[in-house]
Motif scaffolding. Structure first.
Motif, PDB file in Angstrom:
ATOM      1  N   TYR A  88     -17.645   7.762  -9.997  1.00 41.69           N
ATOM      2  CA  TYR A  88     -17.182   6.825  -8.963  1.00 41.69           C
ATOM      3  C   TYR A  88     -17.138   5.432  -9.568  1.00 41.69           C
ATOM      4  CZ  TYR A  88     -17.960  10.306  -5.256  1.00 41.69           C
ATOM      5  OH  TYR A  88     -17.900  11.414  -4.462  1.00 41.69           O
ATOM      6  N   ILE A  89     -15.948   4.847  -9.615  1.00 42.60           N
ATOM      7  CA  ILE A  89     -15.775   3.563 -10.289  1.00 42.60           C
ATOM      8  C   ILE A  89     -14.951   2.616  -9.419  1.00 42.60           C
ATOM      9  CG2 ILE A  89     -14.731   2.439 -12.318  1.00 42.60           C
ATOM     10  CD1 ILE A  89     -15.355   4.998 -13.898  1.00 42.60           C
ATOM     11  N   LYS A  90     -15.363   1.357  -9.412  1.00 43.28           N
ATOM     12  CA  LYS A  90     -14.638   0.356  -8.623  1.00 43.28           C
ATOM     13  C   LYS A  90     -13.554  -0.294  -9.471  1.00 43.28           C
ATOM     14  CE  LYS A  90     -14.158  -2.496  -5.150  1.00 43.28           C
ATOM     15  NZ  LYS A  90     -14.588  -3.174  -3.988  1.00 43.28           N
ATOM     16  N   GLY A  91     -12.388  -0.523  -8.880  1.00 41.86           N
ATOM     17  CA  GLY A  91     -11.309  -1.218  -9.588  1.00 41.86           C
ATOM     18  C   GLY A  91     -11.108  -2.615  -9.039  1.00 41.86           C
ATOM     19  N   THR A  92     -10.482  -3.477  -9.862  1.00 39.05           N
ATOM     20  CA  THR A  92     -10.302  -4.873  -9.465  1.00 39.05           C
ATOM     21  C   THR A  92      -8.951  -5.159  -8.832  1.00 39.05           C
ATOM     22  OG1 THR A  92     -11.845  -5.693 -11.108  1.00 39.05           O
ATOM     23  CG2 THR A  92     -10.162  -7.247 -10.376  1.00 39.05           C
ATOM     24  N   ALA A  93      -7.888  -4.543  -9.389  1.00 42.28           N
ATOM     25  CA  ALA A  93      -6.546  -4.809  -8.866  1.00 42.28           C
ATOM     26  C   ALA A  93      -5.729  -3.530  -8.888  1.00 42.28           C
ATOM     27  CB  ALA A  93      -5.849  -5.878  -9.701  1.00 42.28           C
ATOM     28  N   GLY A  94      -4.915  -3.340  -7.855  1.00 45.00           N
ATOM     29  CA  GLY A  94      -3.995  -2.201  -7.819  1.00 45.00           C
ATOM     30  C   GLY A  94      -2.572  -2.724  -7.925  1.00 45.00           C
ATOM     31  N   VAL A  95      -1.689  -1.936  -8.529  1.00 42.82           N
ATOM     32  CA  VAL A  95      -0.317  -2.391  -8.746  1.00 42.82           C
ATOM     33  C   VAL A  95       0.655  -1.452  -8.038  1.00 42.82           C
ATOM     34  CG1 VAL A  95       1.376  -3.123 -10.464  1.00 42.82           C
ATOM     35  CG2 VAL A  95      -1.070  -3.178 -11.022  1.00 42.82           C
ATOM     36  N   ALA A  96       1.384  -1.987  -7.053  1.00 42.56           N
ATOM     37  CA  ALA A  96       2.241  -1.138  -6.215  1.00 42.56           C
ATOM     38  C   ALA A  96       3.389  -0.514  -7.000  1.00 42.56           C
ATOM     39  CB  ALA A  96       2.800  -1.967  -5.051  1.00 42.56           C
ATOM     40  N   TYR A 110       0.835  -1.202   0.000  1.00 44.42           N
ATOM     41  CA  TYR A 110       0.000   0.000   0.000  1.00 44.42           C
ATOM     42  C   TYR A 110       0.872   1.255   0.000  1.00 44.42           C
ATOM     43  CZ  TYR A 110      -2.659   3.965   1.561  1.00 44.42           C
ATOM     44  OH  TYR A 110      -3.174   5.228   1.639  1.00 44.42           O
ATOM     45  N   ALA A 111       1.900   1.273   0.856  1.00 43.20           N
ATOM     46  CA  ALA A 111       2.772   2.452   0.947  1.00 43.20           C
ATOM     47  C   ALA A 111       3.446   2.723  -0.402  1.00 43.20           C
ATOM     48  CB  ALA A 111       3.828   2.249   2.034  1.00 43.20           C
ATOM     49  N   GLN A 112       3.889   1.663  -1.064  1.00 39.27           N
ATOM     50  CA  GLN A 112       4.531   1.809  -2.369  1.00 39.27           C
ATOM     51  C   GLN A 112       3.537   2.330  -3.412  1.00 39.27           C
ATOM     52  OE1 GLN A 112       7.621   1.507  -3.305  1.00 39.27           O
ATOM     53  NE2 GLN A 112       7.321   1.608  -5.536  1.00 39.27           N
ATOM     54  N   PHE A 113       2.348   1.753  -3.406  1.00 44.89           N
ATOM     55  CA  PHE A 113       1.285   2.164  -4.334  1.00 44.89           C
ATOM     56  C   PHE A 113       1.007   3.660  -4.190  1.00 44.89           C
ATOM     57  CE2 PHE A 113      -3.356   2.702  -5.053  1.00 44.89           C
ATOM     58  CZ  PHE A 113      -3.458   2.225  -6.349  1.00 44.89           C
ATOM     59  N   LYS A 114       0.894   4.090  -2.942  1.00 46.08           N
ATOM     60  CA  LYS A 114       0.587   5.497  -2.659  1.00 46.08           C
ATOM     61  C   LYS A 114       1.741   6.402  -3.114  1.00 46.08           C
ATOM     62  CE  LYS A 114      -0.238   8.494   1.401  1.00 46.08           C
ATOM     63  NZ  LYS A 114      -1.437   9.282   1.109  1.00 46.08           N
ATOM     64  N   THR A 115       2.967   6.026  -2.782  1.00 52.02           N
ATOM     65  CA  THR A 115       4.119   6.851  -3.156  1.00 52.02           C
ATOM     66  C   THR A 115       4.202   7.021  -4.671  1.00 52.02           C
ATOM     67  OG1 THR A 115       5.284   5.947  -1.268  1.00 52.02           O
ATOM     68  CG2 THR A 115       6.636   7.067  -2.907  1.00 52.02           C
ATOM     69  N   VAL A 116       4.071   5.912  -5.385  1.00 56.08           N
ATOM     70  CA  VAL A 116       4.206   5.982  -6.847  1.00 56.08           C
ATOM     71  C   VAL A 116       3.057   6.780  -7.452  1.00 56.08           C
ATOM     72  CG1 VAL A 116       4.269   4.653  -8.988  1.00 56.08           C
ATOM     73  CG2 VAL A 116       5.483   3.824  -6.988  1.00 56.08           C
ATOM     74  N   ALA A 157      -6.618  -5.317  -0.091  1.00 57.63           N
ATOM     75  CA  ALA A 157      -6.134  -6.670  -0.388  1.00 57.63           C
ATOM     76  C   ALA A 157      -5.945  -6.889  -1.882  1.00 57.63           C
ATOM     77  CB  ALA A 157      -7.113  -7.705   0.166  1.00 57.63           C
ATOM     78  N   ALA A 158      -6.479  -5.970  -2.681  1.00 54.03           N
ATOM     79  CA  ALA A 158      -6.366  -6.129  -4.141  1.00 54.03           C
ATOM     80  C   ALA A 158      -5.069  -5.542  -4.682  1.00 54.03           C
ATOM     81  CB  ALA A 158      -7.562  -5.476  -4.822  1.00 54.03           C
ATOM     82  N   ILE A 159      -4.264  -4.937  -3.806  1.00 53.45           N
ATOM     83  CA  ILE A 159      -2.996  -4.363  -4.276  1.00 53.45           C
ATOM     84  C   ILE A 159      -1.913  -5.441  -4.299  1.00 53.45           C
ATOM     85  CG2 ILE A 159      -1.234  -2.590  -3.899  1.00 53.45           C
ATOM     86  CD1 ILE A 159      -3.303  -0.923  -2.455  1.00 53.45           C
ATOM     87  N   VAL A 160      -1.288  -5.587  -5.459  1.00 53.41           N
ATOM     88  CA  VAL A 160      -0.195  -6.557  -5.603  1.00 53.41           C
ATOM     89  C   VAL A 160       1.078  -5.793  -5.935  1.00 53.41           C
ATOM     90  CG1 VAL A 160      -1.669  -8.464  -6.317  1.00 53.41           C
ATOM     91  CG2 VAL A 160      -0.741  -6.893  -8.053  1.00 53.41           C
ATOM     92  N   ALA A 161       2.214  -6.495  -5.861  1.00 52.57           N
ATOM     93  CA  ALA A 161       3.498  -5.812  -6.038  1.00 52.57           C
ATOM     94  C   ALA A 161       3.722  -5.352  -7.476  1.00 52.57           C
ATOM     95  CB  ALA A 161       4.634  -6.724  -5.585  1.00 52.57           C
TER      96      ALA A 161
END
Ligand code: SF4
Lengths: 194, 458
Positions: A102-110, A36-42, A141-145
């Motif tokens: 407002y839209i829902k996403g499936t996966a986040g990428v850190a 999460y921290a990486q996702f936010k920073t990027v 929980a949907a955020i992956v590296a």
């Protein structure tokens, strides 16, 4: 002979001998202690905004307030309130007036701040691109590296369309000066629930 | 009208401050690429995977193309094949005529530049609006893009301001990029919402799924493709990759190599047309199958058009994209274009110092500088080289294959440059243009090594 045959024959006779696909050992991939921290920073480094929220309560209230403002606000997340299903058949001329979506996403990428969104989550393919301001909601929980894990978690061909979106639209085509808000959304805020 | 790289470069460098700005700006982009690459410990592994996936794809290309076609058709996409640029243009023209289309928007596609689609349609009275900001700027100015990723990198904001003042009625002398971009946004939104046809390029086409991926930062490909009732995506056949999972490798490499971004803002995956939409793919050869058959050059088909080789190239940075007089400039263009027309592009493989920087940054490990060198041999053998260059090359060949003569000539040269500097510092020596000749060393490296190299070893 048709162009198709001509091209395929030429390719078949000119292509080199068969070589193997690489075996990709995922153990060499970068790992982040806190995805999460990486996702936010990027994401913040590329113009996006990121907020961690414990539940959808705050967003539900925000959506109600946004709708009451008189602006054209579209909700595509069932958990937030009534779905604006009517936009599915809207034309670009109609959607051009959308202030916020407002839209829902499936996966986040850190590693790069991208979020995968399926067509069905957009209600209308054009919505996340044409709206002035984009709100995306994903579960923590949907955020992956990396993209490798992201592609494992999605099925790109499941629907007719899907996209990774990383922050707001931007350009640097004038003297390499970064300008946010080229043709797509002028801002992108990603709410991470968890 | 076509002239050589050297002559066009001379024009470009006449404006020294601008040349320096161009050089430094592209170097800055190169440095951003380095930072992004160094941020991933697996970067070199990724390049290796990228390279191997592309090698494999080329080795099984006819099957992958058939698989892609079959899946795409099953997805409801219409697939067309074009042997050359002309067929590509005609296919698109036919679709336009069939639907009586008037309003066309196009996002970035180097292939359509290569095929001169805009000019072709214009001759038939059809106007295409380029929607990438940089491309719209150069389109207004009736110029070709000078860079495959940064089409207007040769222009300063004052130029853009003047162009927009003329075409969009922006305030005269307002050079603020924010203001100018906003003006383009309004102008192009208008074009998007009215569009009847959207033409896009393709970054990657996936054989396994029959879908394709388009990457932009501005969102212009999506604005067009999701609005217009007809979408045509144009691709060179080398855009194929076997599986969706391979996208992870290429999307990780592409934007980092191009601009140092971790990914483009939008990576859009198209698989099926939306209801009532028509989606077409035009698969183009235009010399690619010939290049595939050239063992020394087939690797050039691995290119993912990131332009890292442009940004790092000392010749590109100081001569500008237009000096390459072709749609795809830079080091990779100098390998691809002689295949398209060896005579017209015979000068391009010589527009390089062969320093190898391009090869070092290429995300799919194309041996760019070696291919440039190989093209030189072929071009000379085919007799497509200017007499002055040929004499020089023949002389070099004579010298380099005779070590004793070479050593003697080196001695003579050093002696001459010291005693009679005007022999080299004159207008007949093209290397003296815009340069001072360096002070000649007193002894050759070989002499130095024979003396010092030996003594340094025990
Ligand atoms: S040759 Fe390599 S570095 Fe140059 S544009 Fe193609 S992929 Fe990028």
């Amino acid at each position: 002979m048709s162009a198709r045959e001509k091209i395929l024959n030429a390719i078949a006779s000119n292509q080199p001998e068969l070589t193997a696909l690489p075996l990709m050992d995922k153990n060499v991939l970068i790992r982040y202690e806190d995805v999460y921290a990486q996702f936010k920073t990027v994401l913040e480094s590329i113009g996006g905004k990121v907020k961690l929220i414990p539940s959808l309560t705050e967003l539900k209230e925000q959506l109600i307030a946004d709708k009451a403002s008189g602006n054209f606000v579209v909700n595509a997340i069932a958990d937030l309130g009534k779905l604006d299903n009517q936009v599915a058949s809207f034309t670009a001329l109609d959607l051009e007036k959308v202030e916020k979506a407002y839209i829902k996403g499936t996966a986040g990428v850190a590693e790069n701040g991208a979020v995968w969104i399926y067509e069905s989550q957009m209600l209308n393919r054009l919505l996340p691109f044409i709206c002035q301001h984009l709100i995306i909601v994903i579960d923590i929980a949907a955020i992956v590296a990396t993209m490798h894990q992201a592609y494992e978690n999605i099925d790109v061909a499941k629907e007719g369309f899907g996209a990774f979106i990383a922050g707001p639209s931007k350009t640097a085509d004038i003297e390499q000066s970064l300008v946010i808000g080229a043709h797509g959304a002028r801002s992108a805020t990603i709410y991470v629930v968890g | 009208m076509k002239t050589t790289h050297a002559a066009l470069a001379e024009k470009f460098i006449a404006d020294e401050p601008r040349t320096n700005w161009h050089d430094e700006t592209l170097w800055f982009v190169r440095e951003k690429r380095d930072k992004a690459a160094h941020g991933l410990p697996e970067w070199e592994q990724l390049r290796e995977w990228g390279s191997q996936i592309k090698n494999h794809t080329l080795s099984n290309l006819s099957n992958y193309l058939k698989e892609f076609e079959e899946k795409a058709v099953a997805n409801g996409i219409k697939v067309h094949w074009a042997a050359d640029g002309d067929e590509h243009n005609k296919i698109i023209h036919d679709i336009i005529r069939k639907h009586n289309i008037q309003k066309i928007v196009k996002s970035k596609s180097m292939l359509t530049e290569e095929c001169h689609l805009n000019e072709y349609l214009q001759e038939h009275g059809i106007e295409v609006v380029d929607t990438d900001l940089g491309e719209r700027i150069v389109q207004f100015r009736k110029e070709p893009p000078s860079h495959i990723v940064l089409p207007a990198i040769h222009l300063k904001k004052e130029d853009v301001s003047a162009t927009f003042h003329e075409h969009l009625g922006t305030e005269k002398g307002n050079n603020d990029p924010q203001y100018l971009t906003e003006a383009a946004r309004q102008h192009l939104r208008d074009k998007f919402v009215q569009s009847q046809l959207a033409i896009t390029g393709v970054n990657f086409a996936v054989a396994e799924t029959g879908g394709f991926v388009v990457c932009t930062n501005e969102g212009n490909a999506d604005m067009g493709a999701h609005t217009a009732p007809v979408h045509i995506a144009c691709m060179g056949f080398e855009k194929i990759i076997p599986k969706a999972e391979h996208l992870s490798v290429f999307l990780r490499l592409l934007a980092r190599s191009a601009t140092g971004q971790p990914i483009t803002t939008y990576s859009s995956h198209f698989h099926k047309p939306r209801p009532n939409q028509e989606m077409h793919i035009v698969i183009v050869d235009n010399g690619r199958s010939r290049q595939l058959g050239r063992e020394d050059f087939r690797n050039s088909l691995k290119c993912i058009r990131c332009a890292a080789c442009f940004n790092t190239c000392p010749v590109y940075r100081r001569s500008g994209g237009h000096s390459y007089h072709t749609a795809v400039a830079g080091p990779i263009g100098s390998i691809l274009n002689p295949n398209l027309d060896m005579k017209a592009n015979a000068d391009l493989p010589f527009a390089s110092t062969l320093c190898g920087s391009c090869t070092n940054v290429c995300p799919v490990k194309i041996n760019i500088h070696e291919q440039l060198w190989k093209w030189r041999q072929i071009i000379v053998a085919e007799g497509y080289v200017a007499a002055s260059k040929k004499m020089g090359m023949m002389g070099m060949d004579f010298l380099l294959s005779r070590p004793t003569v070479y050593r003697f000539a080196g001695k003579m040269g050093r002696w001459l440059m010291r005693i009679l500097p005007f022999v080299t510092n004159n207008k007949l020596n093209v290397w003296y243009k815009q340069r001072e000749m360096p002070e000649p060393p007193k002894e050759s490296f070989r002499d130095w090594y024979l003396k010092n190299g030996k003594t340094n070893k025990k």
